[in-house]
Design a protein around this motif. Sequence first.
Motif, PDB file in Angstrom:
ATOM      1  N   THR A  34       0.833  -1.199   0.000  1.00  0.00           N
ATOM      2  CA  THR A  34       0.000   0.000   0.000  1.00  0.00           C
ATOM      3  C   THR A  34       0.871   1.254   0.000  1.00  0.00           C
ATOM      4  O   THR A  34       0.526   2.256  -0.624  1.00  0.00           O
ATOM      5  CB  THR A  34      -0.964  -0.015   1.204  1.00  0.00           C
ATOM      6  N   SER A  73      -5.315   2.633   2.724  1.00  0.00           N
ATOM      7  CA  SER A  73      -5.038   1.590   3.699  1.00  0.00           C
ATOM      8  C   SER A  73      -5.083   0.221   3.043  1.00  0.00           C
ATOM      9  O   SER A  73      -5.883  -0.032   2.145  1.00  0.00           O
ATOM     10  CB  SER A  73      -6.077   1.621   4.825  1.00  0.00           C
ATOM     11  N   VAL A  75      -6.202  -3.605   3.351  1.00  0.00           N
ATOM     12  CA  VAL A  75      -7.376  -4.230   3.949  1.00  0.00           C
ATOM     13  C   VAL A  75      -7.028  -5.676   4.279  1.00  0.00           C
ATOM     14  O   VAL A  75      -6.550  -6.423   3.432  1.00  0.00           O
ATOM     15  CB  VAL A  75      -8.590  -4.188   2.990  1.00  0.00           C
ATOM     16  N   TRP A  80      -9.845  -2.009   7.467  1.00  0.00           N
ATOM     17  CA  TRP A  80      -8.714  -1.118   7.246  1.00  0.00           C
ATOM     18  C   TRP A  80      -7.726  -1.274   8.385  1.00  0.00           C
ATOM     19  O   TRP A  80      -8.095  -1.677   9.496  1.00  0.00           O
ATOM     20  CB  TRP A  80      -9.220   0.321   7.230  1.00  0.00           C
ATOM     21  N   SER A 104      -8.380   1.764  -0.929  1.00  0.00           N
ATOM     22  CA  SER A 104      -8.051   0.531  -0.221  1.00  0.00           C
ATOM     23  C   SER A 104      -7.230  -0.337  -1.151  1.00  0.00           C
ATOM     24  O   SER A 104      -7.396  -0.299  -2.361  1.00  0.00           O
ATOM     25  CB  SER A 104      -9.314  -0.227   0.180  1.00  0.00           C
ATOM     26  N   GLY A 106      -6.263  -4.356  -1.607  1.00  0.00           N
ATOM     27  CA  GLY A 106      -6.624  -5.615  -1.004  1.00  0.00           C
ATOM     28  C   GLY A 106      -6.689  -6.850  -1.853  1.00  0.00           C
ATOM     29  O   GLY A 106      -5.914  -7.779  -1.649  1.00  0.00           O
ATOM     30  N   GLU A 120     -14.814  -1.596  -0.438  1.00  0.00           N
ATOM     31  CA  GLU A 120     -14.352  -0.901   0.756  1.00  0.00           C
ATOM     32  C   GLU A 120     -15.083  -1.491   1.961  1.00  0.00           C
ATOM     33  O   GLU A 120     -16.271  -1.800   1.861  1.00  0.00           O
ATOM     34  CB  GLU A 120     -14.683   0.587   0.665  1.00  0.00           C
ATOM     35  N   HIS A 136     -13.867   7.083  -3.294  1.00  0.00           N
ATOM     36  CA  HIS A 136     -13.074   5.970  -2.772  1.00  0.00           C
ATOM     37  C   HIS A 136     -12.980   4.908  -3.861  1.00  0.00           C
ATOM     38  O   HIS A 136     -13.861   4.783  -4.715  1.00  0.00           O
ATOM     39  CB  HIS A 136     -13.659   5.401  -1.484  1.00  0.00           C
ATOM     40  N   VAL A 138     -11.092   0.823  -4.721  1.00  0.00           N
ATOM     41  CA  VAL A 138     -10.372  -0.366  -4.266  1.00  0.00           C
ATOM     42  C   VAL A 138      -9.390  -0.758  -5.358  1.00  0.00           C
ATOM     43  O   VAL A 138      -9.784  -0.969  -6.513  1.00  0.00           O
ATOM     44  CB  VAL A 138     -11.334  -1.542  -3.992  1.00  0.00           C
TER      45      VAL A 138
END
Length: 188
Positions: A34, A73, A75, A80, A104, A106, A120, A136, A138
């Motif tokens: 990340t 962040s 995941v 998070w 995110s 992940g 998310e 937001h 992913v």
Amino acid sequence: MAYVAHARCDTVSSKAKSRVMTILVAYASKRGSTAEIAETIAATLRRQGLGVCLERAEDVQSLDRYDAVVLGSAVYMKRWRGDARHFLKKHRKALRQTPFWVFSSGPVGDPSNDNPEWAEPPQIVEKVGELGGKGHVVFGGCLPAEPQSFMEKALVEGTPREFRDRRDWAEIRAWAHAIANALVAVPS
């Protein structure tokens, strides 16, 4: 791409002496994947002529000097990282007054096996909405090159090589470009 361990702030000076927007790119990363996404976002914003500070979420004391924020962040287990969740709570008043975006990192593994419900974490989506977040996204994640725990080793061994790193650098840069365009369009 190198793992980012310390804060790095670059501001751009203008010949016209006009104030340049300064963007905070903060991140919470367990193993560095990340952090690498955050570094790519920061570099893309810099190339667009914006001042950028890149910091770990846990190291950010105040948002006073920033015109906008990007927070990301990793995941794990649909959650998070604690540092990123704490960042949202600690800076909630300032974030309500500041344009901000979140990402995110992940999903890994074969994309055909992706759970359509993976997105998310619901609490984050709700909190970002309450605080007025602009968006937001992913991004795919990356398994550790050197797994440490039994769980990490099993996950790496059970994932085909071509699906161990699902980060799409073009998608990440395009998202950062969209943020830069949105910020440049806002009169100062």
